[in-house]
Design a protein around this motif. Structure first.
Motif, short mmCIF file in Angstrom:
data_model
loop_
_atom_site.label_atom_id
_atom_site.label_comp_id
_atom_site.label_asym_id
_atom_site.label_seq_id
_atom_site.Cartn_x
_atom_site.Cartn_y
_atom_site.Cartn_z
N GLY A 49 0.75 -1.31 0.06
CA GLY A 49 0.03 -0.06 -0.01
C GLY A 49 0.94 1.25 0.14
N GLY A 50 0.21 2.44 -0.22
CA GLY A 50 0.84 3.72 -0.09
C GLY A 50 1.39 4.00 1.20
N LEU A 51 2.34 4.88 0.98
CA LEU A 51 2.42 5.54 2.39
C LEU A 51 2.80 7.12 2.25
CD1 LEU A 51 3.94 5.58 5.29
CD2 LEU A 51 6.38 5.60 4.16
N VAL A 52 1.50 7.77 3.09
CA VAL A 52 1.39 9.32 3.16
C VAL A 52 1.89 9.96 4.42
CG1 VAL A 52 -0.25 10.89 2.84
CG2 VAL A 52 -0.25 8.99 1.31
N GLU A 53 2.56 10.74 4.45
CA GLU A 53 3.06 11.46 5.65
C GLU A 53 2.53 12.90 5.63
OE1 GLU A 53 7.05 13.02 8.25
OE2 GLU A 53 7.34 12.55 5.94
N TYR A 54 1.54 13.26 7.01
CA TYR A 54 1.23 14.50 6.99
C TYR A 54 2.05 15.39 8.01
CZ TYR A 54 -3.35 12.91 5.13
OH TYR A 54 -4.37 12.16 4.23
N TYR A 55 2.22 16.69 7.43
CA TYR A 55 2.87 17.58 8.29
C TYR A 55 1.69 18.81 8.75
CZ TYR A 55 5.15 21.83 9.80
OH TYR A 55 5.81 22.75 10.79
N GLY A 56 1.72 19.08 10.04
CA GLY A 56 0.83 20.25 10.39
C GLY A 56 0.71 20.17 11.86
N MET A 57 -0.01 21.18 12.28
CA MET A 57 -0.35 21.35 13.63
C MET A 57 -1.82 21.31 13.93
SD MET A 57 1.70 25.07 14.39
CE MET A 57 1.17 25.20 16.08
N THR A 58 -2.16 20.70 15.20
CA THR A 58 -3.44 20.66 15.49
C THR A 58 -4.26 21.95 15.33
OG1 THR A 58 -2.87 18.93 17.02
CG2 THR A 58 -4.87 19.99 17.48
N GLU A 59 -3.38 23.03 15.64
CA GLU A 59 -3.91 24.40 15.66
C GLU A 59 -4.44 24.91 14.12
OE1 GLU A 59 -1.49 24.90 18.98
OE2 GLU A 59 -1.34 23.56 17.30
N GLY A 60 -3.83 24.07 13.22
CA GLY A 60 -4.26 24.43 11.79
C GLY A 60 -2.92 25.10 10.93
N ALA A 70 16.73 28.71 5.37
CA ALA A 70 15.98 28.04 6.57
C ALA A 70 15.52 29.19 7.68
CB ALA A 70 16.91 27.12 7.40
N GLY A 71 14.30 29.02 8.25
CA GLY A 71 13.79 29.79 9.08
C GLY A 71 12.40 29.52 9.64
N GLU A 72 11.61 30.32 10.38
CA GLU A 72 10.47 30.02 10.89
C GLU A 72 9.41 29.82 9.91
OE1 GLU A 72 7.25 31.68 14.52
OE2 GLU A 72 8.99 32.66 13.92
N LEU A 73 8.64 28.59 9.95
CA LEU A 73 7.71 28.39 9.10
C LEU A 73 6.37 29.02 9.86
CD1 LEU A 73 8.18 24.49 8.35
CD2 LEU A 73 9.10 26.56 6.95
N VAL A 74 5.62 29.60 8.76
CA VAL A 74 4.26 30.18 8.95
C VAL A 74 3.28 29.59 7.79
CG1 VAL A 74 4.79 32.43 10.44
CG2 VAL A 74 4.51 32.43 8.03
N GLY A 75 2.04 29.40 8.27
CA GLY A 75 1.23 28.65 7.27
C GLY A 75 -0.10 29.25 7.26
N ARG A 76 -1.00 29.21 6.13
CA ARG A 76 -2.17 29.82 6.02
C ARG A 76 -3.12 28.61 5.30
NH1 ARG A 76 -5.19 34.19 6.39
NH2 ARG A 76 -6.74 34.64 4.71
N SER A 77 -4.43 28.33 5.60
CA SER A 77 -5.08 27.54 5.12
C SER A 77 -6.68 27.54 5.48
CB SER A 77 -4.69 26.03 5.11
OG SER A 77 -5.04 25.56 6.47
N PRO A 78 -7.46 26.78 4.71
CA PRO A 78 -8.98 26.73 5.07
C PRO A 78 -9.12 26.04 6.37
CG PRO A 78 -8.74 25.98 2.96
CD PRO A 78 -7.13 26.04 3.43
N VAL A 79 -8.06 25.49 6.68
CA VAL A 79 -8.32 24.48 8.02
C VAL A 79 -7.80 24.76 9.22
CG1 VAL A 79 -8.82 22.38 6.79
CG2 VAL A 79 -6.52 22.75 7.21
N MET A 80 -7.76 26.29 9.81
CA MET A 80 -7.41 26.98 10.87
C MET A 80 -8.48 26.85 11.98
SD MET A 80 -5.14 29.83 8.86
CE MET A 80 -4.23 30.52 10.26
N MET A 81 -7.78 26.60 13.39
CA MET A 81 -8.64 26.55 14.47
C MET A 81 -9.22 27.86 14.40
SD MET A 81 -5.97 27.19 17.73
CE MET A 81 -5.03 28.83 17.61
N LEU A 82 -10.47 27.68 15.28
CA LEU A 82 -11.42 28.88 15.75
C LEU A 82 -10.33 29.62 16.64
CD1 LEU A 82 -14.88 27.45 16.36
CD2 LEU A 82 -13.93 28.90 14.37
N GLY A 83 -9.70 29.08 17.56
CA GLY A 83 -8.85 29.65 18.62
C GLY A 83 -8.58 28.77 19.76
N TYR A 84 -7.71 29.34 20.82
CA TYR A 84 -7.48 28.67 22.15
C TYR A 84 -8.72 28.86 22.97
CZ TYR A 84 -2.71 27.61 20.62
OH TYR A 84 -1.67 27.32 19.96
N LYS A 85 -9.55 28.11 23.28
CA LYS A 85 -10.55 28.25 24.39
C LYS A 85 -10.30 29.05 25.44
CE LYS A 85 -14.60 25.87 26.54
NZ LYS A 85 -15.71 26.59 25.83
N ASN A 86 -10.83 30.01 25.80
CA ASN A 86 -10.76 31.18 26.91
C ASN A 86 -9.55 31.70 27.03
OD1 ASN A 86 -13.27 30.37 27.79
ND2 ASN A 86 -12.63 28.43 28.77
#
Length: 513
Positions: A300-311, A353-369
């Motif tokens: 079978g295929g092998l797929v790696e995902y990279y991202g944050m829970t935050e989006g 090389a530097g700090e990574l920042v990302g933008r997408s349609p799957v970003m969190m609403l925010g940290y609760k409270n």
């Protein structure tokens, strides 16, 4: 409603509650959930989700309110998770490995009035009580909690910004932050299901905990595509292989340390895994040599995902299509964008090389409270005012758009005024035939500010007397500012429940030594 629930998934936005009900009707006696003890059909799953949801509503659950769940992954855990969403609330799985004080903070932060907790966790906590009004023992009281058979919950039509779940971050100190995901964000995630061959014939094996976003990457598309999910409460290489073979598993999510244990299992090649279509990995660095071995030995295929829970950005490496890019985490997914910033938050060109920042349609609403923490996690582009998620990683983008991770921003070692990226040192140490795995951390140094200290897991039969030669060999291939100042042997790297290397623990060990 269409007679084929899969057609509902083609809409730009839709109702997860409606999908659960629709699959219950369409799939009937087809298997839906199994955990080694309990097995449910789709009809039974949909019915129980309705009955739990109806009781939650009767108890006063408000729209968007959290339902807390604490314990080992199981069929009942999955039912409550989906029922919280069906009822109009949101699922709030609490981290089982958290300390009592952290659990106290998460429970209070969630605002839940229901806690579903299994007997093992209840026993472990002993006299320690969580401040949630209604507590239901997940593996004993769920049948009594449900309203009578055939009862349906009141209708709930989600909107894009309604909370779907709260995932508590896996921080090793302080109270974990509650990351809120919306129905819209989850729907947009599910829209990628067809590219990974999810459908009614999907048979997924889960062996990471349901409180982790890692697990949801496979659990949600399988369930909402009308497939079958087999749940392991705890990973064991032999038992995983037995279940994968006997149940003709087609999809699975594993973290790198689990892949390594499977590859090291003596009888691995005796198991028939030919039904496997897609294997996924996320949550921790996946070494290129390990990816290559998995590609060679597992069907079978092998797929790696990279991202944050935050989006932010999600990168995808379809490893079986790009065997020359195994040192990367792939390219940003369609509709996802990535920038690399220098220390002054100015954009860098490809290759640097530097700090990574990302933008997408799957970003969190925010940290609760925690609005302040939410703001701290964003970077605003001064050119056009767009908001980007700070990924917490250092990386570089090559000419073809593939992303190579260099390290965590907090793990970069500043030695003698130079930035030292631990991954460069770890890769050199890992090249040694005597080493199974390597990790490098920075500790305070009077002379250099910080200095790199390495840890290695040695292969069987290799003694600690080899450490100095391993260190010297690696240092001979490194620049003067990169060299490892000390090297220690460790039996096993400290990891979280989902396989993340705990460098905080390694720093403490290094400083103690």
């Amino acid at each position: 409603m269409s007679s084929d629930p899969a057609l509902l998934l083609d809409a730009p936005f839709g109702s997860f509650p409606a999908l659960i009900s629709a699959w219950g009707e369409a799939r009937g006696d087809a298997p839906a959930l199994y955990d080694g003890t309990q097995r449910l059909s789709w009809r039974e799953t949909a019915d129980r989700v309705e009955r739990i949801a109806a009781r939650l509503q009767a108890d006063g659950l408000q729209r968007g309110q959290a339902v807390a769940i604490l314990g080992t992954s199981s069929v009942n855990y999955a039912l409550v998770y989906m029922a919280a969403i069906r009822a109009g609330g949101c699922a709030a799985p609490l981290t089982t490995s958290a300390s009592p004080d952290q659990l106290l903070g998460m429970a209070a932060d969630s605002g839940a009035i229901h806690l579903f907790i299994d007997r093992a966790k209840l026993t472990e906590l002993g006299d320690f009580k969580l401040p949630i009004e209604r507590q239901i023992v997940l593996d004993e009281d769920l049948a009594d909690f449900m309203v009578p058979e055939g009862t349906r919950a009141a209708p709930f039509e989600p909107e894009d910004q309604d909370p779907f779940n709260i995932i508590y971050s896996s921080g090793t100190t302080g109270i974990p932050k509650g990351i809120v995901h919306s129905h819209g964000m989850r729907w947009r995630q599910i829209s990628f299901r067809s590219a990974q061959n999810y459908g009614t014939t999907s048979r997924a094996l889960l062996s990471t905990p349901l409180y982790s976003n890692t697990t949801l990457v496979t659990f949600l598309p399988t369930m909402f595509s009308g497939g079958y999910v087999s749940i392991m409460g705890k990973f064991d290489a032999e038992k995983w292989l037995q279940r994968a073979a006997s149940e003709q598993i087609t999809h699975t999510m594993l973290v790198p340390v689990q892949y390594r244990r499977l590859m090291q299992f003596p009888g691995f090649d005796d198991y028939d895994l030919s039904a496997m279509k897609a294997k996924f990995c996320t949550s921790a660095p996946f070494p290129a040599d390990l990816k290559a071995e998995v590609l060679k030995r597992m069907p079978g295929g092998l797929v790696e995902y990279y991202g944050m829970t935050e989006g932010g950005v999600s990168c995808i490496l379809i490893a079986h299509e790009h065997p020359d890019k195994l040192h990367t985490v792939g390219q940003p997914a369609p509709g996802h964008f990535l920038k690399v910033l220098d220390e002054n938050l100015n954009e860098l060109p490809p290759g640097e090389a530097g700090e990574l920042v990302g933008r997408s349609p799957v970003m969190m609403l925010g940290y609760k409270n925690q609005p302040e923490k939410t703001r701290e996690g964003y970077w605003t582009d001064p050119g056009d005012g767009t908001v980007w998620q700070r990924m917490g990683d250092v990386g570089r983008i090559d000419a073809e758009g593939f992303v190579e991770l260099v390290g965590r921003t907090k793990d970069v070692i500043i030695s003698g005024g130079f930035n030292v990226f631990p991954i460069d040192l770890e890769m050199e140490l890992a090249k040694d035939d005597r080493v199974v795995e390597a990790a490098v951390v920075g500790i305070p140094s009077d002379q250099w500010g910080e200095t790199p200290v390495g840890f290695v897991v040695l292969k069987p039969g290799v003694g600690e007397d080899a450490l100095e030669d391993i260190r010297a060999t690696a240092n001979s291939r490194l620049g003067k500012t990169q060299r490892v100042s000390a090297l220690h042997a460790i039996e096993e790297m400290p990891r979280s429940h989902i396989g993340k290397l705990l460098k905080t623990d390694l720093r403490e060990i290094a400083q103690a030594k």
